[in-house]
Design an enzyme around this catalytic site. Structure first.
Site, short mmCIF file in Angstrom:
data_model
loop_
_atom_site.label_atom_id
_atom_site.label_comp_id
_atom_site.label_asym_id
_atom_site.label_seq_id
_atom_site.Cartn_x
_atom_site.Cartn_y
_atom_site.Cartn_z
NE ARG A 34 -10.04 -1.57 2.76
CZ ARG A 34 -8.83 -1.36 3.23
NH1 ARG A 34 -8.61 -0.45 4.13
NH2 ARG A 34 -7.81 -2.06 2.79
NE ARG B 85 -3.53 -2.34 2.71
CZ ARG B 85 -4.54 -2.88 2.01
NH1 ARG B 85 -4.96 -2.28 0.92
NH2 ARG B 85 -5.10 -4.01 2.40
CB THR C 58 -10.01 -6.63 -3.52
OG1 THR C 58 -10.46 -6.55 -2.16
CG2 THR C 58 -11.17 -6.23 -4.42
O1 F6P Z 1 -8.84 -5.14 1.16
C1 F6P Z 1 -8.54 -6.41 1.62
C2 F6P Z 1 -8.44 -6.41 3.13
O2 F6P Z 1 -8.11 -7.73 3.54
C3 F6P Z 1 -9.68 -5.91 3.87
O3 F6P Z 1 -10.70 -6.88 3.94
C4 F6P Z 1 -9.10 -5.53 5.20
O4 F6P Z 1 -9.90 -4.55 5.82
C5 F6P Z 1 -7.75 -4.98 4.82
O5 F6P Z 1 -7.43 -5.54 3.56
C6 F6P Z 1 -6.63 -5.27 5.77
O6 F6P Z 1 -5.50 -4.62 5.29
P1 F6P Z 1 -4.01 -4.93 5.77
O7 F6P Z 1 -3.63 -6.30 5.30
O8 F6P Z 1 -3.18 -3.87 5.12
O9 F6P Z 1 -4.02 -4.87 7.26
#
Ligand code: F6P
Length: 324
Positions: free
Chosen positions: A172, A72, A126
């Protein structure tokens, strides 16, 4: 169009490797030079862009995660980061870009494509299934199957101990994973970000089950629901309803991993193939999606309009009826 690059960005999703393989091989089949960008937009900025051939994507179709890695990337939101990314693409004369990811990825792609006039095609990758223009996003089906497998195991122990479980799943701001897994696991209730179910309604439902001799109950909590995390909700319910011993499980990132389902392997292959064909046909700023079992192009702008995407709300009513 001579040189095409592919990247994966945002949260990884099972099926991304199948898609990368399809992109690289379709491009090579059509005589293009193909590149892989490491770590999403970060790799564009760092010039971590590597030439790929047909063999560099051998034996990855069945693997979870992404061989290109993902990130990200905050720096890509800044003008300076985008400028650097553009310079690196220009240097390699890359004139087509396939981005595989979710809403954050598409937001970046849209700004980048508009500003620098780069040919960009998005692939919905996703587990959240929160993009318009594709009935399914890549990884959603595998994540559902992973969650169902976990809930089946929890059901065994819940039933043996006569317990109530609150199981938190990802998504999310999207309740898609929660809703489908609720149907498939026979959950007693589901809390979604898109629909309000009051705690009072939830307790009424659980009480009704207890009074008709339900030995265990499972409530699926989507992470984006308005009452907070599964622990908070379990506590609030426990204060008013003490019939069951209550437990909480947060499934977390295990939902993002694992070998892609057959469905996601096929979807990744179809979308990757379609993405390169769209670029070659002169398309840009579009997302390739699966809509009614056909490939369809949707503008990145419309894909990002979550007001258009439909939660399968009939499933919510059905969950309620089938779990009496
Ligand atoms: O967008 C995919 C996801 O797994 C969401 O369901 C979740 O809220 C988020 O990513 C978690 O992000 P990270 O892996 O950056 O903590």
């Amino acid at each position: 169009l001579k040189n095409i690059a592919v990247l994966t960005s945002g949260g990884d999703a099972p099926g991304m490797n199948a898609c990368i393989r399809a992109v690289i091989r379709t491009g090579i089949y059509h005589g293009k030079n193909m590149f892989g960008v490491m770590q999403g937009y970060q790799g564009l900025i760092d010039n971590n862009i590597i030439p790929m051939d047909a063999r560099s994507v051998s034996n990855i179709l069945h693997m979870g995660g992404t061989i290109l890695k993902t990130a990200r990337c905050l720096a890509f939101k800044e003008e300076a980061g985008m400028e650097l990314a553009f310079k690196n693409l220009q240097e390699k004369e890359i004139d087509g870009l396939v981005v595989i990811g979710g809403d954050g990825t598409f937001t970046g792609a849209k700004r980048f494509g508009e500003k620098y006039n780069i040919n960009v095609i998005g692939v919905p990758g996703t587990i959240d299934n929160d993009l318009s223009g594709s009935d399914f996003t890549l990884g959603y089906d595998t994540a559902i199957n992973t969650v169902i497998e976990a809930i089946d195991k929890i059901r065994d122990t819940a039933d043996s101990h006569d317990r109530l479980f609150f199981i938190e799943v990802m998504g999310r701001d999207s309740g898609c994973i929660a809703l489908r897994t609720a149907v498939a696991s026979g959950a007693e209730a589901v809390l979604l970000p898109e629909r309000e179910t009051s705690l009072k309604e939830l307790i009424t439902k659980l009480k009704a089950g207890a009074s008709t001799k339900k030995s265990s109950s499972i409530v699926i909590v989507s992470e984006g629901n308005k009452y907070g995390g599964a622990y908070d909700i379990a506590k609030s319910v426990k204060r008013k309803f003490t019939h069951y011993d209550t437990k909480v499980t947060i499934l977390g990132h295990l939902q993002r991993g694992g070998s892609p389902s057959g469905f996601d392997r096929i979807l990744g292959s179809r979308l990757g193939y379609a993405a390169v064909n769209a670029l070659i046909a002169g398309e840009s700023m579009q997302m390739v999606g699966l809509y009614g079992n056909a490939i369809k192009l949707t503008s990145l702008e419309d894909a990002l309009n979550t007001h258009n995407y439909k939660l399968e709300s009939d499933l919510l009513e059905m969950t309620h009826v089938l779990s009496i």
